[in-house]
Design a protein around this motif. Structure first.
Motif, PDB file in Angstrom:
ATOM      1  N   VAL A  96       1.273  -0.918   0.037  1.00  0.00           N
ATOM      2  CA  VAL A  96       0.031  -0.215  -0.071  1.00  0.00           C
ATOM      3  C   VAL A  96       0.663   1.440   0.304  1.00  0.00           C
ATOM      4  O   VAL A  96       2.016   1.194   0.571  1.00  0.00           O
ATOM      5  CB  VAL A  96      -1.155   0.138   1.637  1.00  0.00           C
ATOM      6  CG1 VAL A  96      -1.667  -1.159   0.926  1.00  0.00           C
ATOM      7  CG2 VAL A  96       0.082  -0.314   2.496  1.00  0.00           C
ATOM      8  N   TYR A 102      -7.484   2.236  -0.348  1.00  0.00           N
ATOM      9  CA  TYR A 102      -7.790   0.938  -0.810  1.00  0.00           C
ATOM     10  C   TYR A 102      -8.831  -0.330  -0.161  1.00  0.00           C
ATOM     11  O   TYR A 102      -9.081   0.150   0.658  1.00  0.00           O
ATOM     12  CB  TYR A 102      -6.519   0.111  -0.288  1.00  0.00           C
ATOM     13  CG  TYR A 102      -5.071   0.474  -0.840  1.00  0.00           C
ATOM     14  CD1 TYR A 102      -4.625  -0.313  -2.718  1.00  0.00           C
ATOM     15  CD2 TYR A 102      -4.049   1.523  -0.518  1.00  0.00           C
ATOM     16  CE1 TYR A 102      -3.236   0.124  -3.040  1.00  0.00           C
ATOM     17  CE2 TYR A 102      -3.321   2.429  -1.242  1.00  0.00           C
ATOM     18  CZ  TYR A 102      -2.546   1.509  -1.980  1.00  0.00           C
ATOM     19  OH  TYR A 102      -1.150   2.209  -2.240  1.00  0.00           O
ATOM     20  N   GLU A 119      -7.050  -0.718  -5.523  1.00  0.00           N
ATOM     21  CA  GLU A 119      -7.038   1.105  -5.556  1.00  0.00           C
ATOM     22  C   GLU A 119      -8.466   2.074  -5.614  1.00  0.00           C
ATOM     23  O   GLU A 119      -8.999   1.940  -6.851  1.00  0.00           O
ATOM     24  CB  GLU A 119      -5.732   1.952  -6.404  1.00  0.00           C
ATOM     25  CG  GLU A 119      -5.596   2.964  -5.640  1.00  0.00           C
ATOM     26  CD  GLU A 119      -4.628   3.783  -5.962  1.00  0.00           C
ATOM     27  OE1 GLU A 119      -4.145   4.463  -6.815  1.00  0.00           O
ATOM     28  OE2 GLU A 119      -3.526   3.193  -6.883  1.00  0.00           O
TER      29      GLU A 119
END
Length: 222
Positions: A96, A102, A119
């Motif tokens: 990430v 996310y 995403e």
């Protein structure tokens, strides 16, 4: 805010984010939420780098976004009854980035569980965005269309997600069709779409079985 639509297509959960995983400034963290979309899996706890990040998620639960320090993460999913001990139901590494949002979707039947990391793009302007995720394990590939009208998203198979489709704000009557067919397998009436908002619609449940097919429509981005 989310709407649950009784039809095909993923209860807010209490979130306990590990203090060690939180960064001081918002632009220095990644914002992550988890969706439990496995129709036969028990309530689960999600561990990130060996520490509990999301606890007690049941089927159809969607967490709030929680802040995590950026980088590669070891994600482990345990049955809640295991208290984080023993072999996890699933273990996977995810990366990430700071400043991004996310959605992590746990999908599939419990014997073949997987994670889909997406995403999330926050909407803006006078249009909206609509994205779909196929998380119904026994449903065939589908098209998503305007009721009795044009196809918007084509040939979406289990475990796949579409890109965001730009749409005008309105209330939409949609339907899901087996790919290539003109026959609706389920109707999605009065889907609310606001200007400046992106949405993800997630198909959950079984086409033939219990729990039945359902849709969760989520607003994306923090």
């Amino acid at each position: 805010m989310k709407w649950i639509i009784s039809a095909l297509m993923i209860a807010v959960l209490f979130v306990t984010a590990s203090p060690q995983s939180l960064a001081a400034e918002n632009n220095n963290v990644a914002n992550v939420r988890v969706i439990h979309a496995s129709p036969d899996a028990p309530s689960v706890d999600v561990y990130v780098d060996g520490k509990p990040a999301f606890k007690g998620a049941s089927f159809k639960d969607v967490t709030d976004y929680a802040a995590l320090a950026p980088g590669e993460k070891k994600v482990q999913i345990f049955a809640t009854s295991a208290n984080g001990k023993g072999k996890p139901v699933l273990e996977q590494k995810l990366t990430v980035e700071a400043g991004k949002n996310y959605s992590v979707v746990a999908l599939g039947e419990v014997d073949n569980l997987s994670v889909l990391a997406l995403e999330d793009q926050k909407g803006s302007g006078d249009k909206a965005g609509l994205r779909a995720v196929h998380a119904s394990p026994d449903a065939p590939p589908v098209d998503i269309a305007v009721k009795d009208g044009d196809v918007l998203i084509k040939n979406l198979a289990f475990g796949q997600n579409s890109e965001y489709l730009t749409v005008s704000p309105d209330s939409y009557n949609l339907e899901v069709r087996a790919t290539g067919s003109d026959t609706s397998v389920l109707d999605l009436p009065n889907v609310p779409v606001e200007a400046g908002v992106n949405y993800t619609a997630i198909a959950i449940g079984f086409l033939d079985g219990d729990p039945a097919l359902n849709v969760i429509l989520l607003k994306d981005g923090k």
